[in-house]
Design an enzyme around this catalytic site. Structure first.
Site, PDB file in Angstrom:
ATOM      1  CE  LYS A  33      41.560  37.952  38.018  1.00 32.97           C
ATOM      2  NZ  LYS A  33      41.857  38.952  39.040  1.00 32.97           N
ATOM      3  CB  THR A  87      38.576  37.968  41.247  1.00 31.68           C
ATOM      4  OG1 THR A  87      37.571  38.882  41.683  1.00 31.68           O
ATOM      5  CG2 THR A  87      37.906  36.761  40.601  1.00 31.68           C
ATOM      6  CE  LYS A  94      34.180  38.242  40.970  1.00 33.04           C
ATOM      7  NZ  LYS A  94      33.567  39.527  40.903  1.00 33.04           N
TER       8      LYS A  94
END
Ligand code: NAD
Length: 294
Positions: A237, A87, A162
């Site tokens: 994050k 990611t 995402k």
């Protein structure tokens, strides 16, 4: 297939192991040099890449991805595919894909959801950006490591999907937790609150599948003293990546921005690090409406 796998941590380790167990020839590299069943250790990232048809990376962030890509891309065989499953920020995903394509390679950004459990069980969901041809090459590997792969569009589209998903997740988790905290103070029983909301218009995955209130709804990290699950710092994050992307695309995301601020305070100034992201409920429950309540 001959595969190079770089980044054999909590996620990458079991993903590489599953590929090897399915009969693929996997060479792996990680700075921490873990031993992964069925995976041949390589001395460097470039060595793992040499002669591989597909290189998969599973790394902590975009800066490390860029550094690894710069080393690996020149070592890759013509026509091979560079597939990043980390990611990372959309800009890094696009920059690395451009570099790979310019070198005559295929490139995919293919971040996952499903966590460490999904990686071990081979039930991850992949969100994929890149060309049809590169997607077709790597699809059989997605089928081994996961249960679903969605081709979302061109390079960066996987990372975009995402972080948009996880921005919704962060915001709805906070909204669900603050509703429980309010319900408590109004004297409403948590089970009744769950029974009503889980079948009313306030329902969401955060409430119905991952209820932040212990003893209510299906078993979730709340029932295990908020041990992750999905740690608050990983939520942070992803929220930060959503805000970095929103900055870069000039998108107005006020709720995402506030969710980022709340998880920043929780992780950096309070006791949130190492706790599940649904521990936002005890955090909010313990507070009143005093100064700094948001
Ligand atoms: P991790 O820290 O366990 O693994 C990262 C690995 O990369 C480590 O083993 C580290 O030694 C290695 N590494 C770092 N720099 C390197 C380099 N230059 N060359 C080679 N190896 C290097 O992290 P993780 O939990 O496996 O997460 C990996 C990625 O997956 C992250 O981008 C994370 O956001 C994403 N992700 C994690 C989860 C989760 O639940 N853990 C879920 C979805 C997505």
């Amino acid at each position: 297939m001959k595969i190079g796998f770089i980044g054999l941590g909590n996620m990458g380790g079991p993903m590489a192991r599953n590929l090897a167990a399915a009969g693929h020839q996997v060479a792996g590299f990680d700075l921490a040099a873990p031993v992964i069943e069925g995976v041949t250790p390589a001395a460097t990232a470039a060595e793992a890449a040499a002669g591989a048809e597909v290189i998969i990376t599973m790394l902590p962030n975009g800066q490390i991805l860029r550094a690894v890509a710069a080393e690996v891309i020149p070592a890759m065989a013509p026509g091979a595919v560079f597939c990043d499953c980390s990611t990372v920020d959309v800009d890094s995903a696009r920059a690395v894909a451009e570099q790979a394509v310019a070198a005559g390679l295929g490139a995919l950004d293919a971040p996952v959801s499903g966590g460490v459990g999904g990686a071990a069980a081979g039930t991850l969901t992949f969100m994929v950006g890149g060309s049809d041809a590169a997607f077709a090459t790597v699809s059989p590997l997605f089928d081994i490591m996961g249960q679903k792969a969605v081709h979302c569009g061109e390079s960066g589209a996987g990372q975009a999907a995402k972080i948009c998903n996880n921005m919704i997740l962060g915001v709805t988790m906070i909204a669900t937790c603050e509703a429980f905290a309010l319900a408590d103070k109004l004297g409403l029983d948590r089970q009744k609150m769950f029974d009503v909301v889980s079948t009313s218009s306030g329902y969401s995955w955060s409430l119905n599948a991952y209820c932040p209130a212990p003893g209510v709804g299906p078993t979730s990290p709340a029932d295990n003293d908020y041990k992750p699950g999905f740690a608050a710092e990983l939520m942070l994050k992803d929220l930060r990546l959503s805000q970095q992307a929103a900055e870069s695309a000039d998108a107005d995301t006020p709720m995402g921005q506030l969710a980022t601020a709340l998880y920043t305070a929780f992780v950096e100034d309070e006791d949130g690090r190492g706790r599940d992201f649904s521990a936002m409920l005890p955090r909010l429950s313990a507070r009143g409406r005093g100064p700094g309540s948001a």
